[in-house]
Scaffold this motif. Structure first.
Motif, mmCIF file in Angstrom:
data_model
loop_
_atom_site.group_PDB
_atom_site.id
_atom_site.type_symbol
_atom_site.label_atom_id
_atom_site.label_comp_id
_atom_site.label_asym_id
_atom_site.label_seq_id
_atom_site.Cartn_x
_atom_site.Cartn_y
_atom_site.Cartn_z
ATOM 1 N N LEU A 74 0.905 -1.229 -0.043
ATOM 2 C CA LEU A 74 0.086 -0.160 0.074
ATOM 3 C C LEU A 74 0.952 1.071 0.018
ATOM 4 O O LEU A 74 0.427 2.105 -0.878
ATOM 5 C CB LEU A 74 -0.910 -0.005 1.227
ATOM 6 N N SER A 75 1.804 1.314 0.866
ATOM 7 C CA SER A 75 2.949 2.504 1.037
ATOM 8 C C SER A 75 3.485 2.718 -0.283
ATOM 9 O O SER A 75 3.750 3.750 -0.844
ATOM 10 C CB SER A 75 3.778 2.218 2.117
ATOM 11 N N THR A 76 3.891 1.592 -0.922
ATOM 12 C CA THR A 76 4.823 1.595 -2.080
ATOM 13 C C THR A 76 3.701 2.136 -3.271
ATOM 14 O O THR A 76 4.179 2.932 -4.239
ATOM 15 C CB THR A 76 5.134 0.319 -2.813
ATOM 16 N N ARG A 77 2.477 1.706 -3.329
ATOM 17 C CA ARG A 77 1.320 2.322 -4.448
ATOM 18 C C ARG A 77 1.178 3.697 -4.045
ATOM 19 O O ARG A 77 0.949 4.592 -5.032
ATOM 20 C CB ARG A 77 0.231 1.407 -4.106
ATOM 21 N N ILE A 78 1.076 4.235 -2.809
ATOM 22 C CA ILE A 78 0.553 5.676 -2.403
ATOM 23 C C ILE A 78 2.017 6.412 -2.993
ATOM 24 O O ILE A 78 1.881 7.517 -3.243
ATOM 25 C CB ILE A 78 0.451 5.643 -0.855
ATOM 26 N N THR A 79 3.061 5.993 -2.609
ATOM 27 C CA THR A 79 4.308 6.803 -2.769
ATOM 28 C C THR A 79 5.065 6.866 -4.126
ATOM 29 O O THR A 79 6.184 7.587 -4.437
ATOM 30 C CB THR A 79 5.412 6.551 -1.611
ATOM 31 N N ALA A 80 4.688 6.109 -5.065
ATOM 32 C CA ALA A 80 5.168 5.709 -6.222
ATOM 33 C C ALA A 80 4.837 7.072 -6.818
ATOM 34 O O ALA A 80 5.718 7.574 -7.800
ATOM 35 C CB ALA A 80 4.674 4.386 -7.020
ATOM 36 N N PRO A 81 3.540 7.603 -7.056
ATOM 37 C CA PRO A 81 3.547 8.739 -7.936
ATOM 38 C C PRO A 81 4.149 10.110 -7.038
ATOM 39 O O PRO A 81 4.728 10.878 -7.722
ATOM 40 C CB PRO A 81 2.069 9.065 -7.688
ATOM 41 N N LEU A 82 4.371 9.996 -5.704
ATOM 42 C CA LEU A 82 4.792 10.945 -4.964
ATOM 43 C C LEU A 82 6.709 11.034 -5.563
ATOM 44 O O LEU A 82 7.386 11.888 -5.576
ATOM 45 C CB LEU A 82 4.955 10.675 -3.641
ATOM 46 N N ARG A 83 7.079 9.785 -5.675
ATOM 47 C CA ARG A 83 8.467 9.691 -6.212
ATOM 48 C C ARG A 83 8.802 10.106 -7.664
ATOM 49 O O ARG A 83 9.798 10.809 -7.812
ATOM 50 C CB ARG A 83 9.022 8.110 -5.947
ATOM 51 N N ASP A 126 -7.329 9.983 -7.934
ATOM 52 C CA ASP A 126 -7.554 10.677 -6.538
ATOM 53 C C ASP A 126 -6.689 11.995 -6.355
ATOM 54 O O ASP A 126 -6.399 12.501 -7.390
ATOM 55 C CB ASP A 126 -6.842 9.720 -5.404
ATOM 56 N N GLU A 127 -6.664 12.457 -5.087
ATOM 57 C CA GLU A 127 -5.691 13.569 -4.795
ATOM 58 C C GLU A 127 -4.585 13.632 -5.376
ATOM 59 O O GLU A 127 -3.976 14.699 -5.669
ATOM 60 C CB GLU A 127 -5.782 13.533 -3.249
ATOM 61 N N ILE A 128 -3.701 12.230 -5.269
ATOM 62 C CA ILE A 128 -2.431 12.481 -5.814
ATOM 63 C C ILE A 128 -2.514 12.905 -7.393
ATOM 64 O O ILE A 128 -1.571 13.168 -7.908
ATOM 65 C CB ILE A 128 -1.647 10.982 -5.579
ATOM 66 N N GLY A 129 -3.520 12.110 -8.123
ATOM 67 C CA GLY A 129 -3.690 12.404 -9.507
ATOM 68 C C GLY A 129 -3.999 13.769 -9.727
ATOM 69 O O GLY A 129 -3.294 14.562 -10.756
ATOM 70 N N GLU A 130 -4.753 14.650 -8.814
ATOM 71 C CA GLU A 130 -5.237 15.835 -8.877
ATOM 72 C C GLU A 130 -3.732 16.760 -8.750
ATOM 73 O O GLU A 130 -3.362 17.801 -9.195
ATOM 74 C CB GLU A 130 -6.019 16.362 -8.125
ATOM 75 N N LEU A 131 -2.804 16.003 -7.680
ATOM 76 C CA LEU A 131 -1.433 16.730 -7.553
ATOM 77 C C LEU A 131 -0.492 16.850 -8.462
ATOM 78 O O LEU A 131 0.020 17.871 -8.967
ATOM 79 C CB LEU A 131 -1.035 16.122 -6.147
ATOM 80 N N ALA A 132 -0.759 15.572 -9.418
ATOM 81 C CA ALA A 132 0.109 15.518 -10.300
ATOM 82 C C ALA A 132 -0.328 16.353 -11.635
ATOM 83 O O ALA A 132 0.451 17.184 -12.235
ATOM 84 C CB ALA A 132 0.161 14.029 -11.130
ATOM 85 N N ILE A 133 -1.521 16.642 -11.922
ATOM 86 C CA ILE A 133 -1.938 17.756 -13.073
ATOM 87 C C ILE A 133 -1.762 18.895 -12.329
ATOM 88 O O ILE A 133 -1.249 19.886 -13.221
ATOM 89 C CB ILE A 133 -3.628 17.491 -12.765
ATOM 90 N N SER A 134 -1.879 19.354 -11.213
ATOM 91 C CA SER A 134 -1.474 20.601 -10.707
ATOM 92 C C SER A 134 0.120 20.734 -11.154
ATOM 93 O O SER A 134 0.303 22.216 -11.358
ATOM 94 C CB SER A 134 -1.846 20.852 -9.360
#
Length: 593
Positions: free
Chosen positions: A196-205, A229-237
């Motif tokens: 789960l942490s890997t899936r969540i942090t992969a976009p952050l990396r 989700d919010e990480i996807g919206e963060l990537a768009i921003s």
């Protein structure tokens, strides 16, 4: 990077510790619950069995038959002792001698004795073997005492007891199952938390890598949008931010390039000063001005700008008004316009516009001096022509020899006027661009040596050291040798005439980067600073500091300048009063025809 310092490690350890803590609490509570549950179940079963036996003994008049029936309903781990009264105690057949509770234990125990004396139901834990003293809890036995009413006799009691070892075994099995389940849960939690942490942090990396690239100036870097989700919206921003940042940086770069181009192409010099006097920005004309100032200033002076500029800068910062000043440097006139530079509502410095007014001053001086110079040059020969002509007319010359002498003077003065007119015509043609060069390939070092040696006789007569410094290599150049010799002759002759006895004159030749540099240095009195801008002008004579030893037209340097410029070169002068003068000219490697 260590795992526990990363987001993956922190999230993973947080989930793992949280689940482990909850599982630990749950295990403790479950163990306590099951232990109490087993004990409660055993107590209930023993109580039911004891009541059944008491009912059987009460209903059967034949006590032996009742006991026989009672022994049949007893489970294997249960032990039963029936007290018909305080003296009669009977034990179930499944009790061996070592596991019997002694009557004294019942009678002497203040609680268990209440079953016989007060007809109360009692539950108590007693040591498994009273003769061996107190033991641990699981070495004890649980005893249930139920009153027994015997007709026409003393009341007794039914005492049923069971070792807690059975409960201990059950609890141990339950504990093993719970611990196994907790271990499996921790392992699954570890795998799940890491996944789960890997899936969540992969976009952050990926965003961190993209941010690093953007910090390096690669504004085209984009973050892949993997989720909605919010990480996807963060990537768009983030991608929008990078695009906007690239646009703004490009706009700033264009504005900076435009400002730099404007500053570079300006004829006036521009210097931007900080509030403390530090130079921030300069353009090429301003740099040339500062180079001339550095040449003239004291080497030990810590100043970065002329004193006048610093004074005007202080006045502008204090008064917040525009100030104007003028300075002369290396014979050139500069006007300073100092304006305050604002940062919002506060002055953060000043911008200085340096305008070279030398040409304007030169034109003014030429306009004022041209008539005076021409009349000065023509007045003497005309006066002599007029005077000696009148002498001939008035028959002042008595002899033929005197007449021939007067005629010779008239002839020399007419030649002098002719030279003046011819030089004026030559200069006018040169300035109009009608000069014709007869180019030929010349070994320039040998040529310069030859022209220099031509003046050795004059130099020795005046006790002046005349020398040539330069390479002995064979360096050829396409020039008009007659014209260049005219230039060098004028410069060396001027240097010798204006250098006192014991002085020195040097002709220096240097070659670098397809450019031939020739300079003539003397240790004479120098040229006043106010006269430097005009030395290449026609009729220039700085009589105050450079008194001529013989008459001249004052057109030599003006002609020399036009000859050098006709060769696509440049000529300049540097001088300090009392230290000497240096005339130098540059000739390019290739002359455009």
């Amino acid at each position: 990077m260590k795992l526990w310092r990363s987001v993956v490690g922190k999230l993973w350890m947080t989930i793992l510790l949280l689940v482990s803590f909850l599982l630990f609490l749950l295990t403790i509570l479950l163990l306590e619950f099951f232990e109490n549950y087993h004990v409660s179940q055993v107590e209930n079963e023993l109580s039911e069995t004891a009541n059944k036996i008491a009912n059987i003994m009460t209903e059967h008049k034949d006590k032996k038959l009742g006991m026989k029936v009672a022994w049949e309903i007893i489970d294997k781990p249960d032990h039963v002792m029936i007290a018909l009264n305080k003296d009669q105690f009977y034990y179930s057949p499944n009790i061996d001698q070592d596991n019997r509770i002694k009557p004294e234990t019942i009678l002497n125990d203040p609680e268990l004795s209440k079953v016989l004396t007060k007809n109360e139901t009692i539950r108590k834990e007693i040591p498994f073997n009273g003769d061996k003293g107190e033991m641990s809890r699981y070495d004890n036995s649980i005893v249930i005492g139920v009153p027994l009413h015997v007709q026409d006799k003393e009341d007794g009691g039914v005492f049923i007891y069971q070792s807690l070892d059975v409960i201990k075994e059950t609890s141990q099995q339950t504990t093993k199952l719970i611990i196994l389940a907790a271990g499996i849960a921790i392992v699954l939690t570890t795998v799940f938390a890491f996944f789960l942490s890997t899936r969540i942090t992969a976009p952050l990396r990926k965003m961190r890598q993209a941010a690093t690239e953007v910090a390096k100036g690669k504004f085209d870097t984009k973050v892949p949008i993997l989720t909605t989700d919010e990480i996807g919206e963060l990537a768009i921003s983030f991608n929008k931010m990078a695009k906007k940042l690239k646009y703004n940086i490009n706009a700033l770069s264009q504005e900076k390039e435009q400002l730099s181009s404007i500053l570079s192409s300006m004829a006036d010099g521009v210097i931007t000063f900080n509030q403390d006097g530090t130079i921030l920005i300069t353009n090429p004309p301003a740099e040339r001005f500062l180079q001339n100032w550095y040449y003239e200033k004291d080497e030990n002076s810590p100043d970065t700008a002329p004193t006048l500029v610093q004074t005007l800068l202080k006045e502008v910062v204090d008064s917040e008004t525009e100030e104007i000043g003028e300075i002369s440097l290396q014979g050139r006139s500069y006007v300073f316009i100092v304006s305050p530079l604002y940062n919002d509502d506060h002055i953060r410095g000043a911008v200085v516009v340096i305008r070279d007014m030398t040409e304007e001053r030169r034109l003014d001086k030429l306009r004022k001096d041209f008539i005076a110079n021409v009349s000065h040059e023509l007045r003497t020969p005309i006066s002599m022509l007029q005077g000696y002509s009148e002498a001939i007319i008035d028959d002042i010359a008595a002899s033929d020899e005197e007449k021939r002498e007067i005629a010779k003077i008239i002839y020399d003065e007419s030649l002098r006027m002719g030279r003046l007119v011819n030089e004026l015509l030559d200069l006018a043609r040169m300035e109009a661009g009608h000069i014709t060069l007869n180019l030929s390939e010349v070994n320039l070092p040998n040529f310069l040596k030859r022209v220099t040696n031509k003046f050795q006789g004059i130099a020795k007569e005046k006790n002046i050291e005349l020398s040539y410094e330069g390479t002995d290599e064979s360096l050829h150049l396409q020039i008009d040798s007659d014209r260049i010799e005219q230039v060098l002759t004028n410069l060396v002759d001027n240097a010798l005439r204006h250098t006192p006895e014991g002085g020195n004159v040097k002709v220096i030749y240097q070659y670098s980067k397809h450019n031939h540099h020739v300079s003539v240095e003397d240790s004479g009195a120098g040229i006043p600073e106010e006269d430097l801008p005009f030395v290449f002008e026609r009729f220039y004579k700085a009589d105050k500091a450079r008194t001529r030893g013989r008459s001249g037209t004052g057109l030599g340097l003006a002609i020399a300048k036009n000859i050098i410029e006709a060769h696509n070169g440049s000529i300049k002068v540097q001088s300090k009063l009392g230290q000497g003068t240096t005339f130098s000219f540059d000739l390019p490697e290739e002359l455009s025809k």
